[in-house]
Design an enzyme around this catalytic site. Structure first.
Site, PDB file in Angstrom:
ATOM      1  N   ASP A  51       0.913  -1.366  -0.138  1.00  0.00           N
ATOM      2  CA  ASP A  51      -0.068   0.095   0.055  1.00  0.00           C
ATOM      3  C   ASP A  51       0.836   1.262  -0.070  1.00  0.00           C
ATOM      4  O   ASP A  51       1.792   1.221   0.900  1.00  0.00           O
ATOM      5  CB  ASP A  51      -0.935   0.028   1.222  1.00  0.00           C
ATOM      6  CG  ASP A  51      -1.974   1.097   0.997  1.00  0.00           C
ATOM      7  OD1 ASP A  51      -2.490   1.148  -0.170  1.00  0.00           O
ATOM      8  OD2 ASP A  51      -2.599   1.623   2.078  1.00  0.00           O
ATOM      9  N   PHE A  72       4.165   4.807 -13.695  1.00  0.00           N
ATOM     10  CA  PHE A  72       2.530   4.549 -13.477  1.00  0.00           C
ATOM     11  C   PHE A  72       2.101   5.763 -12.362  1.00  0.00           C
ATOM     12  O   PHE A  72       3.018   6.561 -11.878  1.00  0.00           O
ATOM     13  CB  PHE A  72       2.100   3.206 -13.101  1.00  0.00           C
ATOM     14  CG  PHE A  72       2.585   2.994 -11.750  1.00  0.00           C
ATOM     15  CD1 PHE A  72       3.909   2.302 -11.362  1.00  0.00           C
ATOM     16  CD2 PHE A  72       1.683   3.096 -10.593  1.00  0.00           C
ATOM     17  CE1 PHE A  72       4.295   2.070 -10.139  1.00  0.00           C
ATOM     18  CE2 PHE A  72       1.992   2.539  -9.242  1.00  0.00           C
ATOM     19  CZ  PHE A  72       3.270   2.220  -9.247  1.00  0.00           C
ATOM     20  N   TYR A  74       1.438   8.547 -10.148  1.00  0.00           N
ATOM     21  CA  TYR A  74       1.761   9.786  -9.887  1.00  0.00           C
ATOM     22  C   TYR A  74       3.595  10.259 -10.597  1.00  0.00           C
ATOM     23  O   TYR A  74       4.110  11.047 -10.293  1.00  0.00           O
ATOM     24  CB  TYR A  74       2.054  10.163  -8.412  1.00  0.00           C
ATOM     25  CG  TYR A  74       0.711  10.309  -7.682  1.00  0.00           C
ATOM     26  CD1 TYR A  74      -0.230  11.347  -8.183  1.00  0.00           C
ATOM     27  CD2 TYR A  74       0.296   9.423  -7.105  1.00  0.00           C
ATOM     28  CE1 TYR A  74      -1.605  11.459  -7.666  1.00  0.00           C
ATOM     29  CE2 TYR A  74      -1.256   9.419  -6.293  1.00  0.00           C
ATOM     30  CZ  TYR A  74      -1.808  10.366  -6.902  1.00  0.00           C
ATOM     31  OH  TYR A  74      -3.455  10.501  -6.166  1.00  0.00           O
ATOM     32  N   ASP A  75       4.016   9.073 -11.161  1.00  0.00           N
ATOM     33  CA  ASP A  75       5.423   9.247 -11.628  1.00  0.00           C
ATOM     34  C   ASP A  75       5.814  10.386 -12.510  1.00  0.00           C
ATOM     35  O   ASP A  75       6.839  10.997 -12.192  1.00  0.00           O
ATOM     36  CB  ASP A  75       5.871   7.890 -12.153  1.00  0.00           C
ATOM     37  CG  ASP A  75       6.239   6.914 -11.389  1.00  0.00           C
ATOM     38  OD1 ASP A  75       6.362   7.000 -10.023  1.00  0.00           O
ATOM     39  OD2 ASP A  75       6.182   5.590 -11.865  1.00  0.00           O
ATOM     40  N   ARG A 127       9.213   2.162  -3.015  1.00  0.00           N
ATOM     41  CA  ARG A 127       8.935   0.749  -2.977  1.00  0.00           C
ATOM     42  C   ARG A 127      10.239  -0.187  -3.264  1.00  0.00           C
ATOM     43  O   ARG A 127      10.244  -1.348  -2.593  1.00  0.00           O
ATOM     44  CB  ARG A 127       8.160   0.277  -4.409  1.00  0.00           C
ATOM     45  CG  ARG A 127       7.819  -1.018  -4.459  1.00  0.00           C
ATOM     46  CD  ARG A 127       6.673  -1.405  -5.621  1.00  0.00           C
ATOM     47  NE  ARG A 127       5.483  -0.515  -5.164  1.00  0.00           N
ATOM     48  CZ  ARG A 127       5.068   0.775  -5.789  1.00  0.00           C
ATOM     49  NH1 ARG A 127       5.780   1.383  -6.663  1.00  0.00           N
ATOM     50  NH2 ARG A 127       4.064   1.193  -5.228  1.00  0.00           N
TER      51      ARG A 127
HETATM   52  P1  ITT Z   1      -3.320  -2.284  -5.266  1.00  0.00           P
HETATM   53  O1  ITT Z   1      -4.034  -3.208  -6.166  1.00  0.00           O
HETATM   54  O2  ITT Z   1      -1.906  -3.024  -4.924  1.00  0.00           O
HETATM   55  O3  ITT Z   1      -3.880  -1.659  -4.182  1.00  0.00           O
HETATM   56  P2  ITT Z   1      -3.425   0.467  -6.204  1.00  0.00           P
HETATM   57  O4  ITT Z   1      -2.750   0.893  -7.627  1.00  0.00           O
HETATM   58  O5  ITT Z   1      -4.669   0.934  -5.910  1.00  0.00           O
HETATM   59  O6  ITT Z   1      -2.836  -1.104  -6.355  1.00  0.00           O
HETATM   60  P3  ITT Z   1      -2.155   1.655  -3.977  1.00  0.00           P
HETATM   61  O7  ITT Z   1      -3.377   2.019  -3.218  1.00  0.00           O
HETATM   62  O8  ITT Z   1      -1.075   1.499  -3.111  1.00  0.00           O
HETATM   63  O9  ITT Z   1      -2.211   0.803  -5.275  1.00  0.00           O
HETATM   64  O10 ITT Z   1      -1.750   3.234  -4.678  1.00  0.00           O
HETATM   65  C1  ITT Z   1      -2.363   4.403  -4.296  1.00  0.00           C
HETATM   66  C2  ITT Z   1      -1.975   5.381  -5.304  1.00  0.00           C
HETATM   67  O11 ITT Z   1      -0.795   5.892  -5.862  1.00  0.00           O
HETATM   68  C3  ITT Z   1      -2.457   4.877  -6.963  1.00  0.00           C
HETATM   69  O12 ITT Z   1      -3.235   5.598  -7.713  1.00  0.00           O
HETATM   70  C4  ITT Z   1      -0.885   4.536  -7.336  1.00  0.00           C
HETATM   71  O13 ITT Z   1      -1.174   4.688  -8.908  1.00  0.00           O
HETATM   72  C5  ITT Z   1      -0.188   5.595  -6.844  1.00  0.00           C
HETATM   73  N1  ITT Z   1       1.008   5.096  -6.801  1.00  0.00           N
HETATM   74  C6  ITT Z   1       1.525   4.030  -6.048  1.00  0.00           C
HETATM   75  N2  ITT Z   1       2.743   3.684  -6.014  1.00  0.00           N
HETATM   76  C7  ITT Z   1       3.461   4.528  -6.921  1.00  0.00           C
HETATM   77  C8  ITT Z   1       4.677   4.736  -7.480  1.00  0.00           C
HETATM   78  O14 ITT Z   1       5.691   3.953  -7.009  1.00  0.00           O
HETATM   79  N3  ITT Z   1       4.577   5.783  -8.475  1.00  0.00           N
HETATM   80  C9  ITT Z   1       3.571   6.679  -8.959  1.00  0.00           C
HETATM   81  N4  ITT Z   1       2.484   6.322  -8.390  1.00  0.00           N
HETATM   82  C10 ITT Z   1       2.247   5.458  -7.418  1.00  0.00           C
END
Ligand code: ITT
Length: 187
Positions: free
Chosen positions: A60, A135, A137-138, A164
């Protein structure tokens, strides 16, 4: 066999670079409304422990923008779906302090026990989206001491410094020390 439960294939691809034997199980699980990512992970680990056979991990993550009192933080997934990067940049218009922190909490369920590993990456919100890799917010996140956004980096480059990358390397060395043979970690 060790699996990550997620519907986000990008997370899986990043982690697989560090733990090549990792597999992905694309499955939804409830994410509770809480103040901290750690609480979301605790709840999900307990929920999934009853439903999943064997060992697994979950991730998460969230983006915490200092000038916005850590918004979107635990709401990062919802805010990305609704406002997107353009919406975040609008909120940041005219804001001088562009500091932000990415945080990942990886929950590990192994041999009936739960563990958590955290990784942080400090940086800044860019003025405009840049780059097409990665992906979420990158394209709007520039890590500290870099000029490029995460979306302008390769997966390996991002992994070396990212929230991560840091968290999954902790998981990998945890396995090496306490559960050798669980995964084929990178040498
Ligand atoms: P899960 O199925 O693993 O929950 P998710 O995409 O919903 O996948 P999160 O709730 O952990 O994952 O992510 C929260 C948001 O932050 C989500 O919109 C992701 O795209 C973004 N996010 C998470 N890690 C990121 C990263 O390394 N770089 C850019 N955006 C990220």
């Amino acid at each position: 066999m060790f699996k990550i439960i997620t519907h986000n294939v990008h997370k899986y691809q990043e982690m697989k670079k560090i733990i090549p034997s990792l597999e992905m199980l694309n499955m939804e699980y409830p994410e509770i409304q809480a103040d901290r990512l750690e609480e979301v992970v605790d709840f999900a680990l307990n929920y999934l422990a009853d439903k999943i056979d064997g060992n697994f991990i979950i991730d998460d993550s969230g983006l915490f923008i200092h000038a916005l009192n850590d918004f979107p933080g635990v709401y990062s997934a919802y805010v990305f779906r609704t406002l997107g990067n353009e919406g975040i940049l609008k909120l940041m218009e005219g804001v001088g302090d562009r500091r932000a922190t990415f945080k990942t909490v990886i929950g590990v369920h192994i041999a009936g026990e739960n563990f958590k590993f955290v990784g942080l990456c400090h940086g800044y919100i860019a003025e405009k989206p840049r780059g097409t890799n990665g992906f979420g917010y990158d394209p709007i996140f520039v890590p500290e001491a870099y000029d490029k956004t995460f979306a302008e980096m390769s997966t390996d480059e991002k992994n070396r410094i990212s929230h991560r990358g840091k968290a999954i390397r902790k998981v990998s060395s945890f396995f090496d020390r306490f559960a050798p043979g669980t995964v084929d970690a990178e040498p």
